[in-house]
Design an enzyme around this catalytic site. Structure first.
Site, PDB file in Angstrom:
ATOM      1  CB  THR A  44      -0.939   0.020   1.226  1.00  0.00           C
ATOM      2  OG1 THR A  44      -1.726  -1.168   1.231  1.00  0.00           O
ATOM      3  CG2 THR A  44      -1.860   1.224   1.184  1.00  0.00           C
ATOM      4  CB  ALA A  84      12.010  -7.683   2.701  1.00  0.00           C
ATOM      5  CG  ASP A  85       6.736  -7.760   5.059  1.00  0.00           C
ATOM      6  OD1 ASP A  85       7.300  -8.802   4.653  1.00  0.00           O
ATOM      7  OD2 ASP A  85       5.496  -7.619   5.039  1.00  0.00           O
ATOM      8  CB  THR A 115      -1.652  -4.722   2.506  1.00  0.00           C
ATOM      9  OG1 THR A 115      -1.140  -3.420   2.194  1.00  0.00           O
ATOM     10  CG2 THR A 115      -2.664  -5.137   1.458  1.00  0.00           C
TER      11      THR A 115
END
Length: 221
Positions: free
Chosen positions: A10, A108-109, A132
């Site tokens: 997002t 990666a997050d 999201t």
């Protein structure tokens, strides 16, 4: 200085860091069609607005869950800053072993969330990221990533409801006066507030039961 770039589904968030200090940061909408040149001009304009000369950027790190933008940012970094960026993925030696059937699937997050939570609070720790998608990630007491849970995000779920139900309109995401709504707005707000809170609490309770310990820090972001 370090230019850190976090690409979500997002939003795309950029931050300038010097040591452990975040000097400034910006949030823009994620656009999968943006080219390296378009992104480069946006970054240069943002730096100019903060009165930071581009040559002061010494390192760039990118964490992205949008592959097309990962490639664009890689090219942008080399073209506009002459820097080869560090792309966060399962191959980066973070010191956080990934105990996952296929480590390549860990975004990666989730890697960054887990590492940051462990560095700040130690382990065992669960980090819940409301994006999201809402993700739950567990790091054990040894600093090893053990997996987690993925569910539709709050905004994603509510947008789907509003799009599918012709008579329901968007409401503010706030706590209603009481659980049992007396009108449509309060009914929706109650479902949002108590429904998602209960969902998160329920998943955390099951995770803690499976982990077998109540001595687990829980971090929300």
């Amino acid at each position: 200085m370090l230019l850190a770039i976090d690409v979500g589904n997002t939003h795309l968030v950029l931050g300038i860091m010097e040591g452990d200090e975040i000097l400034c940061h910006w949030r823009i909408a994620t656009d999968r069609e943006k080219t390296e040149d378009e992104i480069g001009l946006i970054v240069l304009n943002l730096l100019q607005s903060a009165k930071i000369a581009p040559e002061r950027i010494e390192r760039i790190i990118v964490g992205s869950v949008v592959p097309t933008l990962t490639d664009a940012l890689y090219i942008m970094s080399k073209k506009y800053f002459s820097i080869k960026p560090l792309i966060v993925n399962y191959n980066v030696k973070t010191g956080l072993p990934l105990h996952f059937d296929n480590p390549q699937e860990v975004g990666a997050d989730r890697i960054a969330n887990s590492l940051a939570a462990y560095m700040r609070y130690g382990g065992p720790v669960i980090v819940v990221d409301f994006g999201t998608a809402t993700t739950f990630d567990y790091v054990n007491g040894k600093g090893e990533y053990e997996g987690g849970v993925i569910i539709p995000g709050i905004g994603t779920s509510m947008e789907a409801l509003f799009q599918r139900a012709a008579k329901l309109s968007k409401v503010d995401y706030v706590r209603p006066p009481q659980v049992i709504g007396k009108n449509t707005v309060h009914s929706l707000q109650s479902g949002f507030y108590y429904g998602f809170a209960g969902q998160v609490d329920g998943i955390l309770a099951h995770m803690l039961e499976e982990i077998g310990s109540d001595e687990v820090a829980v971090v929300a972001t």
